[in-house]
Scaffold this motif. Structure first.
Motif, PDB file in Angstrom:
ATOM      1  N   GLY A   1     -29.238  23.580  66.880  1.00  0.00           N
ATOM      2  CA  GLY A   1     -28.959  22.873  65.916  1.00  0.00           C
ATOM      3  C   GLY A   1     -27.566  22.071  65.730  1.00  0.00           C
ATOM      4  O   GLY A   1     -27.523  21.404  64.741  1.00  0.00           O
ATOM      5  N   VAL A   2     -26.946  22.186  66.749  1.00  0.00           N
ATOM      6  CA  VAL A   2     -25.474  21.637  66.567  1.00  0.00           C
ATOM      7  C   VAL A   2     -25.423  20.739  68.026  1.00  0.00           C
ATOM      8  O   VAL A   2     -26.039  20.944  69.098  1.00  0.00           O
ATOM      9  CB  VAL A   2     -24.562  22.495  66.547  1.00  0.00           C
ATOM     10  N   THR A   3     -24.940  19.516  67.660  1.00  0.00           N
ATOM     11  CA  THR A   3     -24.797  18.452  68.863  1.00  0.00           C
ATOM     12  C   THR A   3     -23.852  19.155  70.133  1.00  0.00           C
ATOM     13  O   THR A   3     -22.909  19.802  69.471  1.00  0.00           O
ATOM     14  CB  THR A   3     -24.291  17.035  68.624  1.00  0.00           C
ATOM     15  N   ASP A   4     -24.114  18.817  71.418  1.00  0.00           N
ATOM     16  CA  ASP A   4     -23.353  19.657  72.398  1.00  0.00           C
ATOM     17  C   ASP A   4     -22.796  18.237  73.210  1.00  0.00           C
ATOM     18  O   ASP A   4     -22.910  17.115  72.928  1.00  0.00           O
ATOM     19  CB  ASP A   4     -24.226  20.162  73.195  1.00  0.00           C
ATOM     20  N   LEU A   5     -22.072  18.721  74.257  1.00  0.00           N
ATOM     21  CA  LEU A   5     -21.142  17.647  75.230  1.00  0.00           C
ATOM     22  C   LEU A   5     -21.733  18.102  76.838  1.00  0.00           C
ATOM     23  O   LEU A   5     -21.466  19.435  77.075  1.00  0.00           O
ATOM     24  CB  LEU A   5     -19.982  17.657  74.797  1.00  0.00           C
ATOM     25  N   VAL A   6     -21.983  17.201  77.497  1.00  0.00           N
ATOM     26  CA  VAL A   6     -22.230  17.600  78.908  1.00  0.00           C
ATOM     27  C   VAL A   6     -21.077  16.667  79.746  1.00  0.00           C
ATOM     28  O   VAL A   6     -20.670  15.798  79.282  1.00  0.00           O
ATOM     29  CB  VAL A   6     -23.599  16.763  79.575  1.00  0.00           C
ATOM     30  N   ALA A   7     -20.432  17.551  80.760  1.00  0.00           N
ATOM     31  CA  ALA A   7     -19.338  16.958  81.637  1.00  0.00           C
ATOM     32  C   ALA A   7     -19.783  17.284  82.899  1.00  0.00           C
ATOM     33  O   ALA A   7     -20.027  18.364  83.274  1.00  0.00           O
ATOM     34  CB  ALA A   7     -17.864  17.830  80.952  1.00  0.00           C
ATOM     35  N   ARG A   8     -19.306  16.332  83.733  1.00  0.00           N
ATOM     36  CA  ARG A   8     -19.625  16.342  85.331  1.00  0.00           C
ATOM     37  C   ARG A   8     -18.349  16.461  85.891  1.00  0.00           C
ATOM     38  O   ARG A   8     -17.280  15.565  85.612  1.00  0.00           O
ATOM     39  CB  ARG A   8     -20.508  15.269  85.938  1.00  0.00           C
ATOM     40  N   ASN A   9     -18.297  17.436  86.932  1.00  0.00           N
ATOM     41  CA  ASN A   9     -16.859  17.517  87.536  1.00  0.00           C
ATOM     42  C   ASN A   9     -16.777  16.591  88.785  1.00  0.00           C
ATOM     43  O   ASN A   9     -17.813  16.160  89.159  1.00  0.00           O
ATOM     44  CB  ASN A   9     -16.351  18.889  87.813  1.00  0.00           C
ATOM     45  N   LYS A  10     -15.667  16.460  89.274  1.00  0.00           N
ATOM     46  CA  LYS A  10     -15.471  15.566  90.615  1.00  0.00           C
ATOM     47  C   LYS A  10     -16.305  16.125  91.974  1.00  0.00           C
ATOM     48  O   LYS A  10     -16.737  15.193  92.591  1.00  0.00           O
ATOM     49  CB  LYS A  10     -14.076  15.454  91.009  1.00  0.00           C
ATOM     50  N   SER A  11     -16.794  17.313  91.778  1.00  0.00           N
ATOM     51  CA  SER A  11     -17.499  17.904  92.918  1.00  0.00           C
ATOM     52  C   SER A  11     -19.094  17.734  92.571  1.00  0.00           C
ATOM     53  O   SER A  11     -20.062  17.973  93.399  1.00  0.00           O
ATOM     54  CB  SER A  11     -17.298  19.193  93.329  1.00  0.00           C
ATOM     55  N   GLY A  12     -19.253  17.211  91.520  1.00  0.00           N
ATOM     56  CA  GLY A  12     -20.656  17.025  91.046  1.00  0.00           C
ATOM     57  C   GLY A  12     -21.549  18.047  90.557  1.00  0.00           C
ATOM     58  O   GLY A  12     -22.688  18.067  90.270  1.00  0.00           O
ATOM     59  N   ALA A  13     -20.715  19.051  89.809  1.00  0.00           N
ATOM     60  CA  ALA A  13     -21.346  19.949  89.015  1.00  0.00           C
ATOM     61  C   ALA A  13     -21.574  19.546  87.446  1.00  0.00           C
ATOM     62  O   ALA A  13     -20.600  18.802  87.151  1.00  0.00           O
ATOM     63  CB  ALA A  13     -20.781  21.258  89.114  1.00  0.00           C
ATOM     64  N   LEU A  14     -22.288  20.244  86.956  1.00  0.00           N
ATOM     65  CA  LEU A  14     -22.478  19.857  85.290  1.00  0.00           C
ATOM     66  C   LEU A  14     -22.330  20.939  84.335  1.00  0.00           C
ATOM     67  O   LEU A  14     -22.794  22.086  84.811  1.00  0.00           O
ATOM     68  CB  LEU A  14     -23.926  19.225  85.282  1.00  0.00           C
ATOM     69  N   TYR A  15     -21.346  20.693  83.568  1.00  0.00           N
ATOM     70  CA  TYR A  15     -21.352  21.895  82.648  1.00  0.00           C
ATOM     71  C   TYR A  15     -21.528  21.479  81.260  1.00  0.00           C
ATOM     72  O   TYR A  15     -21.610  20.286  80.670  1.00  0.00           O
ATOM     73  CB  TYR A  15     -19.656  22.045  82.609  1.00  0.00           C
ATOM     74  N   LEU A  16     -22.049  22.420  80.403  1.00  0.00           N
ATOM     75  CA  LEU A  16     -22.326  22.102  78.983  1.00  0.00           C
ATOM     76  C   LEU A  16     -21.369  22.782  77.911  1.00  0.00           C
ATOM     77  O   LEU A  16     -20.998  24.114  78.141  1.00  0.00           O
ATOM     78  CB  LEU A  16     -23.866  23.007  78.770  1.00  0.00           C
ATOM     79  N   TYR A  17     -20.949  21.935  77.281  1.00  0.00           N
ATOM     80  CA  TYR A  17     -20.081  22.537  76.106  1.00  0.00           C
ATOM     81  C   TYR A  17     -20.869  22.417  74.974  1.00  0.00           C
ATOM     82  O   TYR A  17     -21.176  21.436  73.989  1.00  0.00           O
ATOM     83  CB  TYR A  17     -18.812  21.647  75.881  1.00  0.00           C
ATOM     84  N   LYS A  18     -21.085  23.676  74.297  1.00  0.00           N
ATOM     85  CA  LYS A  18     -22.078  24.001  73.184  1.00  0.00           C
ATOM     86  C   LYS A  18     -21.269  23.652  72.057  1.00  0.00           C
ATOM     87  O   LYS A  18     -19.993  24.139  71.778  1.00  0.00           O
ATOM     88  CB  LYS A  18     -22.673  25.449  73.160  1.00  0.00           C
ATOM     89  N   GLY A  19     -21.701  22.793  71.011  1.00  0.00           N
ATOM     90  CA  GLY A  19     -21.018  22.389  69.852  1.00  0.00           C
ATOM     91  C   GLY A  19     -20.955  23.715  68.825  1.00  0.00           C
ATOM     92  O   GLY A  19     -21.847  24.570  68.845  1.00  0.00           O
ATOM     93  N   THR A  20     -20.006  23.992  68.171  1.00  0.00           N
ATOM     94  CA  THR A  20     -19.880  24.962  67.318  1.00  0.00           C
ATOM     95  C   THR A  20     -19.888  24.580  65.639  1.00  0.00           C
ATOM     96  O   THR A  20     -20.167  25.155  64.738  1.00  0.00           O
ATOM     97  CB  THR A  20     -18.315  25.383  67.218  1.00  0.00           C
TER      98      THR A  20
END
Length: 310
Positions: free
Chosen positions: A266-285
């Motif tokens: 129910g909350v908007t999140d953020l996705v971030a890609r690092n320089k080696s090509g891995a993907l991370y999810l930052y869950k919204g609070t």
């Protein structure tokens, strides 16, 4: 939760459309001309079997489905469009081919025109600076206007102007951020000046409410790696409040993007890609003082294959 059968139908339609267009181009011998001069390619999105609610319910206390829910799309170096659907477990499903022919796209962003929480279409800018609008599973690229090459960042942050349809933000080469209000049919109003100084940021993104007040917000990463939050006001004449600091260390990422709610809480999140090509999810609070939880890796590598994420 399971996805509806419409997912497989739309995948098949996208592949069938691509095959038919390819065959036609081979017959006419015009494939290279279309790739270079056409407005864009094909695009299909699945139906995800969860019902988002209206924007007035977005917030920290919202139930699952109260934030916009969209796939994450990537365009690779060959112009292929790939879709990653939420897997309903805090990550992404395996990719599927959602379209082709996007070699000349400079920017692409999803848009929800009817306020139901699902994107209906995309806006995209060609290498020559023309803005087009394309509804999912349509072959008709709606011409919106020329002169969009002046912008070096462009995305839809959802509805920041107070109406029901998604709007569009664009930053020009001098660092001025401009807002275009959406009419709900792909067309846009005249532009409104948000403010200057936005060249301080390498990335700007957002897709919905991050702070629990029901208004769409955006975040921006500066050149020193600090992430800043701009709370939405709902007023198109002054769409954002003064920035607040989220935190440092974000230069480890070469791309950040929001498409809405990935983990379906129910909350908007953020996705971030690092320089080696891995993907991370930052869950919204849903909390303005600390809008994201600690990052969770949702892709071990290979994401640098995409020149566009949206």
């Amino acid at each position: 939760m399971a996805k509806s059968s419409g997912l497989n139908t739309r995948r098949a339609l996208a592949r069938a459309t691509a095959a038919a267009l390819t065959a036609a181009l081979v017959v006419t011998g015009a494939s290279s001309a279309v790739a270079a001069d056409g407005p864009g390619g094909t695009a299909s999105r699945p139906q995800i079997d969860v019902k988002p609610s209206g924007a007035e319910k977005y917030g920290a206390t919202a139930l699952p489905g109260d934030a916009p829910i969209n796939p994450l799309f990537g365009v690779d170096g060959d112009g292929e469009l790939w879709s990653y659907d939420p897997d309903f477990e805090g990550g992404l499903d395996a990719r599927w081919n959602a379209g082709w022919g996007w070699e000349t796209a400079r920017a692409m962003t999803q848009a929800d025109h009817d306020g139901d929480g699902w994107s209906d279409a995309i806006w995209h800018v060609t290498s020559s600076g023309q803005l087009y609008h394309l509804r999912w599973d349509s072959e008709e690229h709606q011409f919106i206007g020329n002169g969009w090459k002046i912008y070096n960042q462009l995305f839809s942050p959802a509805n920041v102007g107070g109406a029901g349809a998604d709007d569009l933000l664009a930053r020009d080469s001098s660092g001025v951020l401009w807002l275009y209000l959406g009419y709900g049919d792909g067309t846009l109003t005249k532009r409104y000046r948000v403010g200057g100084g936005w060249n301080a940021y390498t990335h700007i993104t957002g897709k919905g409410d991050l702070t629990g007040d029901g208004k769409a917000d955006i975040v921006a990463k500066d050149k020193s790696g600090v992430l800043w939050l701009y709370k939405g006001t709902g007023n198109y004449k002054a769409p954002f409040s003064s920035r607040t600091r989220v935190g440092g260390g974000w230069n480890t990422y070469n791309n950040i993007v929001s498409v809405g709610d990935i983990d379906i809480d129910g909350v908007t999140d953020l996705v971030a890609r690092n320089k080696s090509g891995a993907l991370y999810l930052y869950k919204g609070t849903g909390n303005a003082a600390s809008p994201f939880k600690s990052p969770v890796k949702i892709g071990s590598g290979g994401w640098n294959t995409y020149r566009l994420l949206f």
